[in-house]
Design a protein around this motif. Structure first.
Motif, mmCIF file in Angstrom:
data_model
loop_
_atom_site.group_PDB
_atom_site.id
_atom_site.type_symbol
_atom_site.label_atom_id
_atom_site.label_comp_id
_atom_site.label_asym_id
_atom_site.label_seq_id
_atom_site.Cartn_x
_atom_site.Cartn_y
_atom_site.Cartn_z
ATOM 1 N N ASN A 1 0.682 -1.090 -0.084
ATOM 2 C CA ASN A 1 -0.054 -0.079 -0.075
ATOM 3 C C ASN A 1 0.738 1.341 -0.045
ATOM 4 N N GLU B 1 -3.571 -6.696 -4.282
ATOM 5 C CA GLU B 1 -4.134 -5.484 -3.751
ATOM 6 C C GLU B 1 -4.059 -4.213 -4.201
ATOM 7 N N ALA C 1 -6.687 -3.976 -6.734
ATOM 8 C CA ALA C 1 -7.861 -3.475 -6.232
ATOM 9 C C ALA C 1 -7.827 -2.112 -6.148
ATOM 10 N N ARG C 2 -6.624 -1.615 -5.451
ATOM 11 C CA ARG C 2 -6.468 -0.106 -5.372
ATOM 12 C C ARG C 2 -6.870 0.787 -6.595
ATOM 13 N N ALA D 1 -10.846 0.398 -5.131
ATOM 14 C CA ALA D 1 -11.569 -0.264 -3.955
ATOM 15 C C ALA D 1 -10.832 0.855 -2.664
ATOM 16 N N ARG E 1 -10.175 0.628 1.656
ATOM 17 C CA ARG E 1 -9.464 -0.181 2.387
ATOM 18 C C ARG E 1 -10.359 -1.038 2.865
ATOM 19 N N GLN F 1 -13.064 -2.230 1.364
ATOM 20 C CA GLN F 1 -13.550 -3.370 0.355
ATOM 21 C C GLN F 1 -12.293 -4.189 -0.080
ATOM 22 N N SER F 2 -11.078 -3.641 0.062
ATOM 23 C CA SER F 2 -9.924 -4.485 -0.523
ATOM 24 C C SER F 2 -9.602 -5.531 0.489
ATOM 25 N N VAL G 1 -10.361 -8.854 -1.328
ATOM 26 C CA VAL G 1 -9.003 -9.358 -1.853
ATOM 27 C C VAL G 1 -8.336 -10.281 -0.589
#
Lengths: 292, 432
Positions: A7, B316, B319-320, B324, B326, B328-329, B333
């Motif tokens: 992230n 992930e 997804a981002r 999506a 946080r 939802q991911s 996922v």
């Protein structure tokens, strides 16, 4: 254990939630540590102080009376703490030594030696691994009794000398040792045991350290086996002795500082081991998870 | 606590073992490692005639681990010589294991099976002809509608343990997952101390920890002192036999916990009234539940953590990119990727929670009003206190059956859901 960072770019966006996560995690951390802190602090308290201010983190007055009583000093009914300690050290050393040696032997044979019945043994081992310990309470007593080993050191130690999980860990390790090493030793005329003992075993040091630590921890903390294998106070270890002190015939009055001090001292060796060799414990926990 | 996990974990050992067959350095003969499940003839063929040169130089005897047999060797005659020695040495090496596990694992089970068919007080010789053989009566006493004390106590213990399972398993799983996510989060710096704090209770002695919890939860203890701060008068934890359900309903004024509703108390099933069945865990049992969650969540956190680090980062990120959030991911996922581990933790929890013993022994001995009695503890007291070894052994076997059932369910479901093949190998690698 390294943590993979993901992230990227998330951090700058949500400072509020970051603070939330941080404080929630810290709070939980405190909750997990607090019982140990209270235990430590209470061990320096007097009985009335512990009863009146269970939460206070400052002993008032500060006293070493509990420690003195456990090690024989200072009046009152004596707690055979040093005997518990001695028994715990004795059985832990014997069990750990036995497990490291016998688990390695069996693990090596299952990984590297060809013999008739090996598959049968290995499958048997996997089956045995899944027998829940609590179910064996009564059965173990029956056998120890029948063999005349009930209420002896032999009855405490021998049944724990080999553990199936340890054999399994060692087998997995020996599978990973390159065969060439053994073959070279064989060429030089070393026998099977010699090859195992002087060549392969020294290479297994990481696995041996893990096994030693896990064996130490589990035999130091062992309770149910000693509970059903012995009866006389002379064989009490820190766990069985402490249990009797806390809830059995020894527990007169509350005496919480004394009880908590005994519990604390029983935890110290494992705690020290844990902080020094943390990753080995982590490995142990995950060798459980692996198998899924 | 810990032992349970080991036992349970091992129950699913098979798939991982099989996988490593191809992962190790013996990969030269790798095919041999996975190709056959145990060919029954394989072992015979390879070791049956030790003097014979082996076809292909590969031992078929290893079956599962065949890749590590004598594959890829050139010196055939020497190989067969070595293997002739192996037979003897192999058995010599495993003999301590065979003796100890045979004497103290297999034999006890067989012996207990016999004793569970006797009416035996622990004094006479259970193997003489004088033994009082009662067949399956010890078992029917547990389940039968005879209404005897044994039956009632056993049902109470099952009920207590059932509530313990229903609360501990979901809570410890969710908590462990939450801890793992927190400790894995990039936003937290200095995660080492936190991880240590969460995991430390898992490695310490259950007896020592139970002692600490006795102190924390006593009437004037730290927990009630904390509750007083927020204006709640805490209960006398270890002497409160009221069920959680009735206590909560009582607090909002729906029922009186001390006065069972007649319709529920007058009728029942399996020896207990509906009032008892529906009461929930007692307040005393709740302390043991808290203790269990606190000590086991650390271990399960590590399992989740190991799995989280195996979730492909690209997924992930993808997804981002797709927008999506946080949450939802996590839901779409991360959680699906963690499914095998969630499942493992759930079943390990199920296996472990049916074995609660140490905490009961130290903290409550089944009191108050038998509300912390569990089958494991009942088996212990039936034997060692009441000298009723027949019933004690029978309870042990019913418990064994329950736990085996959990293991079986786990195996079947794990096989169906499958798991990504990389994981086991990678973790085993870490094991070294």
């Amino acid at each position: 254990m390294s943590v993979i960072h993901r992230n990227p770019g998330r951090r700058q966006r949500r400072p509020v939630s970051t603070v939330l996560v941080l404080s929630a995690a810290t709070l939980l951390g405190v909750v997990y540590v607090l019982p140990f802190v209270i235990q430590l602090v209470t061990s320096f308290k007097t009985d009335p102080d512990a009863a009146a201010h269970p939460l206070s983190l400052l002993p008032n007055p500060f006293t070493l009376a509990s420690y003195r009583r456990l090690f024989g000093g200072g009046g009152g009914e004596s707690i055979p703490f040093t005997r518990w300690l001695g028994n715990s050290v004795l059985v832990t050393v014997l069990i750990t030594g036995g497990r490291v040696f016998f688990d390695s032997l069996a693990g090596y044979a299952l990984a590297r030696l060809d013999f008739r019945g090996r598959n049968l043994l290995f499958n048997g081992l996997l089956t045995v691994l899944s027998v829940p310990g609590v179910v064996l309470l009564i059965p173990k007593f029956l056998v120890l009794n029948q063999l005349g080993m009930f209420d002896t050191y032999a009855g405490m130690v021998v049944p724990l000398l080999v553990d199936a999980a340890g054999v399994f860990i060692m087998r997995q390790f020996f599978l990973s040792v390159p065969k060439e090493v053994e073959e070279a030793a064989r060429m030089d005329g070393a026998g099977v045991f010699r090859t195992f003992w002087s060549v392969v075993l020294p290479m297994a040091r990481p696995a041996l350290i893990t096994l030693t630590i896990l064996s130490f921890q589990s035999s130091w903390n062992e309770f149910t086996h000693f509970l059903v294998a012995t009866q006389s106070p002379q064989y009490e270890t820190l766990t069985t002795g402490l249990a009797r002190f806390v809830s059995g015939s020894l527990s007169a009055g509350t005496q919480y500082p004394l009880k908590l001090t005994a519990a604390l001292l029983a935890t110290v060796p494992v705690a020290v081991l844990f902080f020094v060799f943390q990753r080995h414990f982590v490995r142990g926990a995950n060798s459980g998870s692996v198998k899924g | 606590m810990r032992k349970e996990q080991q036992g349970g974990a091992a129950a699913v050992a098979l798939p991982a073992v099989r996988r490593t067959g191809t992962a190790g350095p013996g990969g030269a003969g790798g095919a041999g490692g996975t190709a056959r499940p145990d060919g029954p003839g394989g072992a015979e063929e390879a070791t049956g005639a030790p003097g014979r040169t082996r076809p292909g130089g590969r031992s078929g005897g290893s079956g599962r681990s065949g890749g590590f047999g004598r594959s890829g060797r050139t010196g055939r005659p020497r190989g067969s010589l070595a293997s002739r020695h192996h037979g003897r040495w192999g058995w010599l090496f495993v003999s301590p294991m065979v003796i100890v596990l045979g004497l103290f694992l297999l034999l006890p089970i067989l012996m207990a099976l016999w004793v569970s068919l006797l009416n035996w007080d622990g004094q006479s010789d259970p193997f003489s002809s004088a033994a009082d053989f009662v067949g399956v009566r010890n078992y029917t006493d547990l389940f039968g509608s005879s209404g005897g004390l044994t039956h009632q106590l056993f049902m109470i213990s099952l009920r207590n343990n059932l509530y313990y399972v229903l609360l501990v398993v979901p809570l410890q799983t969710v908590l462990a997952l939450g801890l793992a996510l927190a400790v894995n989060s990039r936003r937290l710096k200095r995660k080492g101390p936190l991880r240590t704090a969460f995991f430390f209770p898992s490695v310490t002695s259950s007896i020592a920890i139970s002692t600490v919890f006795l102190f924390l939860f006593q009437g004037s203890g730290a927990v009630n002192a904390l509750l007083k701060w927020v204006g709640i008068t805490g209960p006398k934890w270890f002497t409160d036999a009221h069920g959680l359900v009735w206590s909560v309903l009582g607090a909002v004024g729906l029922v009186d916990p001390d006065r069972p509703v007649h319709a529920l108390a007058a009728h029942g099933v399996l020896g207990l009234s509906w009032w008892d069945w529906l009461a929930g865990p007692s307040i005393a049992m709740c302390t043991i539940i808290v203790l269990a969650i606190w000590t086991t969540s650390g271990t399960f956190m590590l399992m989740f953590l190991a799995a989280l680090q195996d979730v492909p980062a690209e997924l992930e990120e993808q997804a981002r990119v797709d927008g999506a959030g946080r949450w939802q991911s996590l839901r779409h996922v991360t959680l699906p990727a963690l499914r095998p581990v969630i499942f493992l933790v759930l079943t390990l929890g199920l296996i472990g929670t049916w074995q609660v013993f140490d905490a009961v022994y130290v903290m409550s001995q089944g009191a108050p009003g038998n509300t912390t009695l569990t089958p494991a503890y009942l088996s212990y007291t039936s034997g060692f206190q009441d000298s009723d070894y027949g019933h004690a052994a029978a309870i042990a076997f019913v418990l064994l059956a329950i736990i085996m059932l959990m293991t079986l369910v786990q195996r079947v479901l794990l096989r169906e859901r499958g798991e990504h093949p990389g994981r086991g190998r990678r973790l085993l690698g870490r094991n070294r």
